[in-house]
Design a protein around this motif. Structure first.
Motif: not given
Length: 359
Positions: A62-69
């Motif tokens: 879920s550190t993916t969500k940094i780029l998502t955000a």
């Protein structure tokens, strides 16, 4: 930008991204064993203060969500209203339990994404912004390349496992440094608790940030936890002390909070934040070719660097610019560089600009 035009651009970007991933050599996609990857990077200079396996490709959950955000924030209005569809509720993994028909703002969903790691928020944002998960993943890859995260590839907005979804500790640190310079992103990831609407109920959702660093480590400012069985425990942290802000990344690290605290504490103890040059400092006055005039050259921004005690005593500054400027030049064209060395190691470089138009 008109949303229809934006989606056409995203589809084109998707074609490029798809070509890029399938053109990788088999050896280029090799992953390390189950060991961890770690890095500490200073936010502004991007100087790496500590690293282990930082360029090895790893799954990142879920550190993916940094780029998502940051992709959402940069491309779409965070105050716009989103109606949750049945296709993006009940997503596997962590969730804020969105219900079809709910209406929230993009920013509400970003809080759900980053504080509670809502996979339903991730898919709702992706579909709202780009029409599909695939199109949004292409926009994520475009954003990553713009940042310089060239050894990563994203296929979804939440980080649920996919063999083609990976990053490196170095790339994730670059993405995090970039994202933390955005005021909206920074506000969201530094929030400990927030209430957002639950529009199908008569009460609000209260979201508590999963990132324990915000409460347990002095100076913490964010940013994201993550876990899947394949990725292991992952954590990106940011912390500011004495004017210096550091980003730490640990991937596949069981004691992720403890290790992050240790890495950050060690780097804060070893390095201090030193001002090398001030914004708008004049470097020199350079002759203009075929003219009796000179033009000032300067740096646009303050230059601060994390330096050890030994480096502070022995660093050197090397200026590289021409003897004469050749017109025509618009104001603020790059005319040279400043390079900062310790012994023979390049620590940092910055561009030098002409202060006025040269004709």
């Amino acid at each position: 930008m008109n949303k229809m035009i934006k989606n056409v651009v995203i589809v084109f970007a998707c074609l490029i991204s798809t070509f890029a991933i399938f053109s990788l050599k088999k050896s280029d996609t090799a992953f390390a064993d189950n060991g961890s990857a770690e890095i500490v990077m200073e936010l502004n200079s991007k100087r790496v203060l500590y690293a282990k396996n930082e360029t090895v490709r790893k799954f990142m959950a879920s550190t993916t969500k940094i780029l998502t955000a940051i992709t959402v924030i940069e491309n779409f209005d965070v105050n716009s209203l989103v109606t949750v569809t049945k296709e993006t509720v009940g997503v596997e993994g962590s969730s804020i339990y969105l219900e079809a028909g709910e209406v929230l703002t993009v920013k509400d969903l970003l809080f759900g994404l980053m504080l509670r790691s809502g996979n339903d928020c991730a898919e709702t944002l992706a579909v709202y912004c780009s029409g599909s998960i695939e199109n949004f993943a292409c926009l994520m890859n475009e954003t990553a390349r713009k940042i310089g995260a060239v050894n990563s590839h994203f296929v979804n907005p939440h980080g649920l496992h996919n063999d083609g979804h990976f990053t490196t500790a170095y790339d994730l640190a670059l993405i995090s440094c970039y994202a933390m310079k955005n005021d909206i992103f920074r506000e969201i990831v530094s929030t400990k608790t927030v209430e957002i609407p639950f529009s199908t109920r008569n009460y609000n959702r209260r979201l508590v940030n999963k990132n324990k660093m915000l409460k347990e480590f002095e100076g913490s400012t964010g940013i994201k936890t993550g876990f899947t069985k394949k990725a292991g425990r992952c954590l990106v942290s940011s912390c500011r002390r004495n004017g210096m802000e550091l980003i730490s990344v640990v991937l596949n690290c069981p004691p992720m909070f403890e290790r992050s605290k240790e890495l950050l504490a060690d780097c804060f103890n070893e390095y201090s934040y030193e001002k090398i040059l001030e914004a708008d400092d004049i470097i020199d006055f350079v002759e203009i070719k075929d003219s009796d005039k000179k033009c000032a050259i300067y740096v646009k921004n303050d230059i601060y660097l994390p330096l050890t005690k030994m480096e502070k005593k022995n660093f050197s500054v090397v200026y590289d610019y021409p003897d004469k400027l050749v017109p025509p030049l618009e104001k603020d064209e790059t005319v040279g560089t400043i390079k900062i060395y310790y012994e023979n190691n390049l620590l940092f470089s910055e561009k030098v600009y002409n202060i006025v138009e040269v004709n």
